[in-house]
Design a protein around this motif. Structure first.
Motif, PDB file in Angstrom:
ATOM      1  N   THR A   1     -15.810  20.064 -12.382  1.00  0.00           N
ATOM      2  CA  THR A   1     -14.665  20.513 -11.581  1.00  0.00           C
ATOM      3  C   THR A   1     -14.282  19.510 -10.491  1.00  0.00           C
ATOM      4  O   THR A   1     -13.178  19.608  -9.946  1.00  0.00           O
ATOM      5  N   GLU A   2     -15.147  18.561 -10.145  1.00  0.00           N
ATOM      6  CA  GLU A   2     -14.757  17.569  -9.140  1.00  0.00           C
ATOM      7  C   GLU A   2     -13.472  16.857  -9.554  1.00  0.00           C
ATOM      8  O   GLU A   2     -12.623  16.531  -8.716  1.00  0.00           O
ATOM      9  N   LEU A   3     -13.318  16.618 -10.850  1.00  0.00           N
ATOM     10  CA  LEU A   3     -12.142  15.907 -11.348  1.00  0.00           C
ATOM     11  C   LEU A   3     -10.864  16.681 -11.055  1.00  0.00           C
ATOM     12  O   LEU A   3      -9.790  16.093 -10.888  1.00  0.00           O
ATOM     13  N   LEU A   4     -10.960  18.022 -10.987  1.00  0.00           N
ATOM     14  CA  LEU A   4      -9.795  18.858 -10.712  1.00  0.00           C
ATOM     15  C   LEU A   4      -9.668  19.255  -9.252  1.00  0.00           C
ATOM     16  O   LEU A   4      -8.560  19.371  -8.729  1.00  0.00           O
ATOM     17  N   LEU A   5     -10.790  19.462  -8.576  1.00  0.00           N
ATOM     18  CA  LEU A   5     -10.754  20.108  -7.266  1.00  0.00           C
ATOM     19  C   LEU A   5     -10.762  19.137  -6.092  1.00  0.00           C
ATOM     20  O   LEU A   5     -10.318  19.493  -5.002  1.00  0.00           O
ATOM     21  N   LYS A   6     -11.256  17.927  -6.283  1.00  0.00           N
ATOM     22  CA  LYS A   6     -11.250  16.985  -5.167  1.00  0.00           C
ATOM     23  C   LYS A   6      -9.823  16.527  -4.900  1.00  0.00           C
ATOM     24  O   LYS A   6      -9.089  16.141  -5.816  1.00  0.00           O
ATOM     25  N   SER A   7      -9.427  16.560  -3.631  1.00  0.00           N
ATOM     26  CA  SER A   7      -8.074  16.156  -3.238  1.00  0.00           C
ATOM     27  C   SER A   7      -8.064  14.648  -2.992  1.00  0.00           C
ATOM     28  O   SER A   7      -8.603  14.159  -1.997  1.00  0.00           O
ATOM     29  N   ARG A   8      -7.445  13.926  -3.923  1.00  0.00           N
ATOM     30  CA  ARG A   8      -7.373  12.467  -3.828  1.00  0.00           C
ATOM     31  C   ARG A   8      -5.955  12.092  -3.378  1.00  0.00           C
ATOM     32  O   ARG A   8      -5.052  11.965  -4.197  1.00  0.00           O
ATOM     33  N   ARG A   9      -5.800  11.920  -2.091  1.00  0.00           N
ATOM     34  CA  ARG A   9      -4.487  11.541  -1.549  1.00  0.00           C
ATOM     35  C   ARG A   9      -4.549  10.063  -1.171  1.00  0.00           C
ATOM     36  O   ARG A   9      -4.893   9.691  -0.049  1.00  0.00           O
ATOM     37  N   VAL A  10      -4.205   9.218  -2.128  1.00  0.00           N
ATOM     38  CA  VAL A  10      -4.395   7.772  -2.007  1.00  0.00           C
ATOM     39  C   VAL A  10      -3.054   7.077  -2.183  1.00  0.00           C
ATOM     40  O   VAL A  10      -2.269   7.445  -3.061  1.00  0.00           O
ATOM     41  N   VAL A  11      -2.796   6.076  -1.356  1.00  0.00           N
ATOM     42  CA  VAL A  11      -1.533   5.329  -1.436  1.00  0.00           C
ATOM     43  C   VAL A  11      -1.818   3.831  -1.490  1.00  0.00           C
ATOM     44  O   VAL A  11      -2.843   3.362  -0.976  1.00  0.00           O
ATOM     45  N   PRO A  12      -0.920   3.049  -2.096  1.00  0.00           N
ATOM     46  CA  PRO A  12      -1.159   1.624  -2.336  1.00  0.00           C
ATOM     47  C   PRO A  12      -0.665   0.740  -1.191  1.00  0.00           C
ATOM     48  O   PRO A  12       0.288  -0.038  -1.344  1.00  0.00           O
ATOM     49  N   GLY A  13      -1.310   0.811  -0.052  1.00  0.00           N
ATOM     50  CA  GLY A  13      -0.849   0.086   1.119  1.00  0.00           C
ATOM     51  C   GLY A  13      -0.722  -1.412   0.907  1.00  0.00           C
ATOM     52  O   GLY A  13       0.280  -2.025   1.289  1.00  0.00           O
ATOM     53  N   ARG A  14      -1.728  -2.021   0.310  1.00  0.00           N
ATOM     54  CA  ARG A  14      -1.717  -3.483   0.183  1.00  0.00           C
ATOM     55  C   ARG A  14      -0.668  -3.947  -0.828  1.00  0.00           C
ATOM     56  O   ARG A  14       0.002  -4.959  -0.603  1.00  0.00           O
ATOM     57  N   LEU A  15      -0.534  -3.238  -1.933  1.00  0.00           N
ATOM     58  CA  LEU A  15       0.488  -3.626  -2.915  1.00  0.00           C
ATOM     59  C   LEU A  15       1.885  -3.531  -2.304  1.00  0.00           C
ATOM     60  O   LEU A  15       2.704  -4.458  -2.430  1.00  0.00           O
ATOM     61  N   LEU A  16       2.177  -2.421  -1.641  1.00  0.00           N
ATOM     62  CA  LEU A  16       3.497  -2.258  -1.044  1.00  0.00           C
ATOM     63  C   LEU A  16       3.738  -3.304   0.045  1.00  0.00           C
ATOM     64  O   LEU A  16       4.843  -3.861   0.164  1.00  0.00           O
ATOM     65  N   GLY A  17       2.714  -3.602   0.833  1.00  0.00           N
ATOM     66  CA  GLY A  17       2.852  -4.583   1.888  1.00  0.00           C
ATOM     67  C   GLY A  17       3.125  -5.985   1.374  1.00  0.00           C
ATOM     68  O   GLY A  17       3.734  -6.810   2.071  1.00  0.00           O
ATOM     69  N   ALA A  18       2.683  -6.264   0.135  1.00  0.00           N
ATOM     70  CA  ALA A  18       2.896  -7.580  -0.459  1.00  0.00           C
ATOM     71  C   ALA A  18       4.186  -7.659  -1.260  1.00  0.00           C
ATOM     72  O   ALA A  18       4.477  -8.692  -1.873  1.00  0.00           O
ATOM     73  N   GLY A  19       4.957  -6.557  -1.267  1.00  0.00           N
ATOM     74  CA  GLY A  19       6.240  -6.580  -1.947  1.00  0.00           C
ATOM     75  C   GLY A  19       6.216  -6.152  -3.399  1.00  0.00           C
ATOM     76  O   GLY A  19       7.225  -6.311  -4.097  1.00  0.00           O
ATOM     77  N   PHE A  20       5.107  -5.559  -3.851  1.00  0.00           N
ATOM     78  CA  PHE A  20       5.074  -5.068  -5.230  1.00  0.00           C
ATOM     79  C   PHE A  20       6.019  -3.879  -5.364  1.00  0.00           C
ATOM     80  O   PHE A  20       6.022  -2.968  -4.541  1.00  0.00           O
ATOM     81  N   THR A  21       6.832  -3.911  -6.412  1.00  0.00           N
ATOM     82  CA  THR A  21       7.782  -2.833  -6.676  1.00  0.00           C
ATOM     83  C   THR A  21       7.327  -2.040  -7.892  1.00  0.00           C
ATOM     84  O   THR A  21       7.157  -2.609  -8.980  1.00  0.00           O
ATOM     85  N   PHE A  22       7.138  -0.754  -7.718  1.00  0.00           N
ATOM     86  CA  PHE A  22       6.703   0.093  -8.809  1.00  0.00           C
ATOM     87  C   PHE A  22       7.863   0.353  -9.759  1.00  0.00           C
ATOM     88  O   PHE A  22       8.974   0.682  -9.330  1.00  0.00           O
ATOM     89  N   ALA A  23       7.594   0.233 -11.059  1.00  0.00           N
ATOM     90  CA  ALA A  23       8.622   0.532 -12.061  1.00  0.00           C
ATOM     91  C   ALA A  23       8.843   2.029 -12.180  1.00  0.00           C
ATOM     92  O   ALA A  23       9.970   2.481 -12.413  1.00  0.00           O
ATOM     93  N   VAL A  24       7.755   2.814 -12.033  1.00  0.00           N
ATOM     94  CA  VAL A  24       7.848   4.276 -12.167  1.00  0.00           C
ATOM     95  C   VAL A  24       7.084   4.900 -10.991  1.00  0.00           C
ATOM     96  O   VAL A  24       5.943   5.351 -11.143  1.00  0.00           O
TER      97      VAL A  24
END
Length: 318
Positions: free
Chosen positions: A277-300
């Protein structure tokens, strides 16, 4: 460019090897499963723990992308947790040994890690600079700390390896959404189609995810940008609560109803499916700070677009 992918015969490895091979790179997969055939890639045997002839593939390679590690899609028994730890730490250590012994070491070593290293969190997003490492949260099962410990030691094995001429990046990867059996999306899509895609334990826990196209593009971006060293979050900039995540998936799949599940129902289902259940119940609120800061643009970058694309591709593949 020669790319060596230890542990590349799994779902993500085949995805990455296929993309890099199609781009014209020389791709070598190190795997126990040498009977697997991947168009555009060579298969070389290894055991993920000991030195061997496979080390010659690392010497002279341009890039190593180590994806090796026992699947987390299992019951978190004591034996399975030990194997999850050993398969990650041992493989990272022996890859480091191969690079250290190479007369022409690769210029960059990307090492799989996990967004699970961050603390269970509803109210704050975790980026690389300010994110809170988990293991000491209140109100969560004590054994969740072992998953964080695995991630810590996995990354430590890479960064302690004596490889001064090789740039090292730890890929703190969220759930990669890609069509096809063996991946997380296939399981979630199947749950939605069966009417089981409702909120679990209230559904407040966050889902961090990344579309398969952006997973490959982010790796290509990291290979090309020499300023990247250390941990990098591979995650969409738009995590969302599980309740909303599954509602969007149901709409994309054309399923009007998703039955909710309580925590004990999730535990029963995980037991039957031999998962945890860890795979379902753990709240993973993660954002890509370094990629965005370097100008990476997400396609989706947004889940509704990703869900529609993945459902359409899954149906076409089926």
């Amino acid at each position: 460019m020669k790319v060596v992918i230890p542990g590349g015969s799994g779902h993500l490895g085949l995805l990455l090897a296929g993309a890099l091979g199609s781009a014209g790179h020389d791709v070598v997969i190190l795997s126990r499963r040498t009977d697997t055939r991947v168009p555009g890639a060579r298969m070389v045997p290894w055991d993920g723990r000991t030195a061997g002839e496979w080390m010659a593939e690392v010497d002279g390679a341009d890039v190593v992308v180590n994806l090796a590690g026992r699947s987390v899609n299992c019951r978190y028994t004591e034996a399975n947790l030990r194997e999850m730890m050993a398969s990650r730490v041992d493989s990272a250590a022996i890859v480091g040994t191969a690079i250290a012994r190479a007369s022409a070491p690769p210029r960059v070593w990307l090492q799989m890690s996990t967004a699970t290293i961050y603390a269970h969190s509803h109210d704050r997003a975790n980026d690389e600079a300010t994110g809170v490492i988990g293991g000491a949260e209140d109100g969560v099962p004590a054994y969740w700390a072992y998953s964080v410990d695995i991630a810590r030691k996995w990354e430590r094995a890479q960064f302690e390896a004596p490889t001064p001429d090789t740039r090292k990046v730890a890929l703190r990867t969220s759930i990669v959404m890609a069509p096809g059996r063996g991946g997380a999306f296939h399981t979630l899509w199947r749950m939605a189609r069966l009417g089981l895609g409702g909120p679990v334990a209230g559904g407040r826990q966050y889902m961090s995810w990344i579309h398969d196209r952006d997973f490959v593009r982010a790796i290509e971006f990291l290979l090309a940008r020499d300023e990247f060293v250390g941990p990098v979050n591979l995650a969409s900039p738009s995590p969302l609560p599980y309740r909303a995540f599954m509602a969007v998936l149901r709409r994309a799949a054309g399923v009007p109803v998703g039955l909710p599940a309580t925590k004990w129902m999730a535990e029963l289902g995980a037991f039957v499916l031999r998962g945890d259940t860890e795979l379902l119940l753990k709240s993973r609120r993660v954002v890509p700070g370094r990629l965005l800061g370097a100008g990476f643009t997400f396609a989706v970058p947004e889940w509704p677009d990703a869900a529609r694309d993945l459902v359409a591709r899954s149906r076409a593949g089926a």
